[in-house]
Design an enzyme around this catalytic site. Sequence first.
Site, mmCIF file in Angstrom:
data_model
loop_
_atom_site.group_PDB
_atom_site.id
_atom_site.type_symbol
_atom_site.label_atom_id
_atom_site.label_comp_id
_atom_site.label_asym_id
_atom_site.label_seq_id
_atom_site.Cartn_x
_atom_site.Cartn_y
_atom_site.Cartn_z
ATOM 1 N N SER A 78 75.574 29.074 84.196
ATOM 2 C CA SER A 78 74.785 29.778 85.213
ATOM 3 C C SER A 78 75.088 31.267 85.208
ATOM 4 O O SER A 78 74.179 32.098 85.278
ATOM 5 C CB SER A 78 75.103 29.231 86.606
ATOM 6 N N GLU A 92 67.383 17.855 83.496
ATOM 7 C CA GLU A 92 67.142 17.596 82.081
ATOM 8 C C GLU A 92 66.449 16.249 81.868
ATOM 9 O O GLU A 92 65.706 16.045 80.931
ATOM 10 C CB GLU A 92 68.458 17.646 81.304
ATOM 11 N N HIS A 126 73.089 16.802 78.474
ATOM 12 C CA HIS A 126 74.511 17.058 78.238
ATOM 13 C C HIS A 126 75.413 16.414 79.277
ATOM 14 O O HIS A 126 76.475 15.877 78.964
ATOM 15 C CB HIS A 126 74.741 18.577 78.191
ATOM 16 N N ARG A 127 74.992 16.464 80.551
ATOM 17 C CA ARG A 127 75.885 15.935 81.595
ATOM 18 C C ARG A 127 75.992 14.411 81.553
ATOM 19 O O ARG A 127 77.022 13.849 81.916
ATOM 20 C CB ARG A 127 75.448 16.402 82.980
ATOM 21 N N SER A 129 64.132 23.373 93.639
ATOM 22 C CA SER A 129 65.169 23.956 92.796
ATOM 23 C C SER A 129 65.516 25.331 93.331
ATOM 24 O O SER A 129 64.628 26.137 93.625
ATOM 25 C CB SER A 129 64.666 24.078 91.355
ATOM 26 N N ASP A 165 75.321 19.431 90.256
ATOM 27 C CA ASP A 165 75.680 19.110 88.873
ATOM 28 C C ASP A 165 77.004 18.371 88.793
ATOM 29 O O ASP A 165 77.118 17.334 88.134
ATOM 30 C CB ASP A 165 75.753 20.391 88.023
ATOM 31 N N ASP A 218 71.728 26.702 75.679
ATOM 32 C CA ASP A 218 71.031 27.420 76.747
ATOM 33 C C ASP A 218 71.184 28.932 76.633
ATOM 34 O O ASP A 218 70.228 29.682 76.835
ATOM 35 C CB ASP A 218 71.542 26.956 78.127
ATOM 36 N N ASN A 278 65.014 23.619 76.492
ATOM 37 C CA ASN A 278 65.102 22.899 77.766
ATOM 38 C C ASN A 278 66.020 23.670 78.708
ATOM 39 O O ASN A 278 66.708 23.088 79.549
ATOM 40 C CB ASN A 278 65.639 21.484 77.528
ATOM 41 N N LYS A 282 74.326 21.801 74.818
ATOM 42 C CA LYS A 282 73.606 22.598 75.809
ATOM 43 C C LYS A 282 74.568 23.504 76.578
ATOM 44 O O LYS A 282 74.249 24.656 76.869
ATOM 45 C CB LYS A 282 72.861 21.670 76.766
ATOM 46 N N ARG A 296 59.148 19.709 84.010
ATOM 47 C CA ARG A 296 59.994 20.189 85.118
ATOM 48 C C ARG A 296 59.195 21.199 85.939
ATOM 49 O O ARG A 296 58.709 22.192 85.412
ATOM 50 C CB ARG A 296 61.295 20.797 84.562
#
Length: 645
Positions: free
Chosen positions: A25, A345, A388-389, A171, A317, A51, A94, A413, A124
């Site tokens: 971020s 994602e 990724h998470r 968001s 997250d 990213d 993404n 990512k 999204r």
Amino acid sequence: MTHDFLDLPQILSARGTVRLPGSKSISNRVLLLAALAEGETEVRDLLASDDTERMLDALKVLGVGVSHLGGENWLIKGCAGQFPVTQAELFLGNAGTAFRPLTAALALSGGDFVLKGVARMHERPIGDLVDGLRQLGADVTYLGSEGYPPLHLKPANIVPGGSVKVHGDVSSQFLTGLLMALPLTGQAVAVEVVGALISKPYIEITLATMARFGVQVQRDGWQRFTVQAGSRYVSPGTIYVEGDASSASYFLAMGAIGGGPVRVEGVGRDSIQGDVRFAEALAKMGAKIEMGPNWMAARAPLGGLVAVDLDCNHIPDAAMTLATTALFAKGTTTLRNIASWRVKETDRIAAMATELRKLGAVVEEGDDFISVTPASLKSAAIDTYDDHRMAMCFSLAAFGTPLRINDPKCVAKTFPDYFERFAAATKAAPVIAIDGPSASGKGTVAARVATALGYAYLDSGALYRLTALAARQALVDWTDEAAVAAIAAELNVEFSGDDIRLNGELVGDAIRTEEISVGASKVAALPAVREALLFRQRAFNQAPGLIGDGRDMGSVVFPHAVLKVFLTASPEARAERRYKQLIEKGFSANLADLLSDLKQRDERDSQRSVAPLRQEADAKLLDTTHLTIEQAVNQVLVWSREALQ
Ligand code: DC
């Protein structure tokens, strides 16, 4: 379909120190503001990931001077609010943290741009941000579905001053994008948040980063934010990117589940990232947390973790990490107020529920919550949904069971070397690999060593024998690779002690006949059969440890074995042992035939193209031609104890 996977052994414990990669971020906010600022900015400790690459690529296309200074350091030549290139098409993969702020900045920049992403990016929502930009006079067209990327941004007359209303409940990145872009208008603009604002801590990151670049946003709680007329970004010279607090969550959870302490460096008490509050959530589960200005550490509590019922809106997250940590907490953990998971994602609530259930957990899901009740875990292949998470969260399940992570590279990512760091911070259940030719006595030796150490025992040859037997029962030819592989993949076997059941029926000596020995050797030469049996074998890699016996234990199935033994004997000695075994069991046998069969099988096992029988460079040779079983067992035990120290 690419078949990329990573098999994780069961993890026994976790301990160590991890230097975190830079925050995603903060990295992408800093890059954009450095590009918009007056002057050059040296960005240190930038996250190297998909990213940030998307953002760097976009800035290059826009004509911003971007140079790599080596390592994680970059020099950005600011364009003082005016991108040199005014017409371009940008591909942003993404990367939400690139797509949303660039949409806002480019819509107000006076150029003509098309912004695209991968298919998931086009699912999204971005409508709330576009609505906000249109209130300022921006000309934005949806090129696909209304409310979603891809977008076409055209030059427009930006309305001087005024106020913009933006929804904050899908968001927080929409508000972030708008706020960061507003100084480009040169006017005073107030942003009013309509309805509830989610993920508030991310807005704190935005405001703090803007302040580092010289723009102070006036704020009225979480309702109204005003950017003053004449605000402009000025380079702070050098800026350091904090470690990623969301990435920290996996390592803190490892410490909390696996003993610890696990210490993360790069974020701590002084962090501007909201996800550091993950540590509080973990503490509520009982974990022992310590914190300094830029480090945190977690240890497991004496009595084990306990479930929590938590509103996770402030840590959307990192909350995902709680969902898999819940597998190791007593009771039912409920994570609430996480509707934003559905537009990330992937639909993270659905994905998390599906994959947790594969492991045997009891899961309930709703529009904006998930609850997880642990169960005794079973091995499974976990899908990661290009998220990724998902991949990182599910690595934690390995504390309960060996498992397969499909498409593990999706971690790139935000954390390209995650699994290397995971391996360094954890201790896996050890494997001792014993390979060698037929009738070398390795089965007997391996089983006795397993008993002596209290470890599980994998007779991998039995799996090939069972496959040959099951193929025979299904009237499938042993050379029909696809059909035999399908049988291997579906093999319904149960091992308990010395008993083996195939489709519920005790197998006994039916897999030990000469005929099935020949069949096993034939099906074992088929690559698709070996592939189909691979994960089934690795799933034996459980606590407290495993003795694996076969031909390719040390080379293919368990290359990380702590000890590899190549156990053999002369063909004559092996033929004689086999002869005695058969006679004892009341079978008739001929020594000369046995010797020639054995040599043929040795030949087939060692000459085949996949996983041939051979002594690995790092395997210890144990020739048992002149040894008793006890002597062989003792030698392996001596080596094992050395290796396990
Ligand atoms: O160890 P065993 O004799 O039960 O093995 C039966 C057959 O399976 C043998 O021909 C070799 C093959 N095998 C293999 O290819 N890889 C293993 N890991 C174990 C056995």
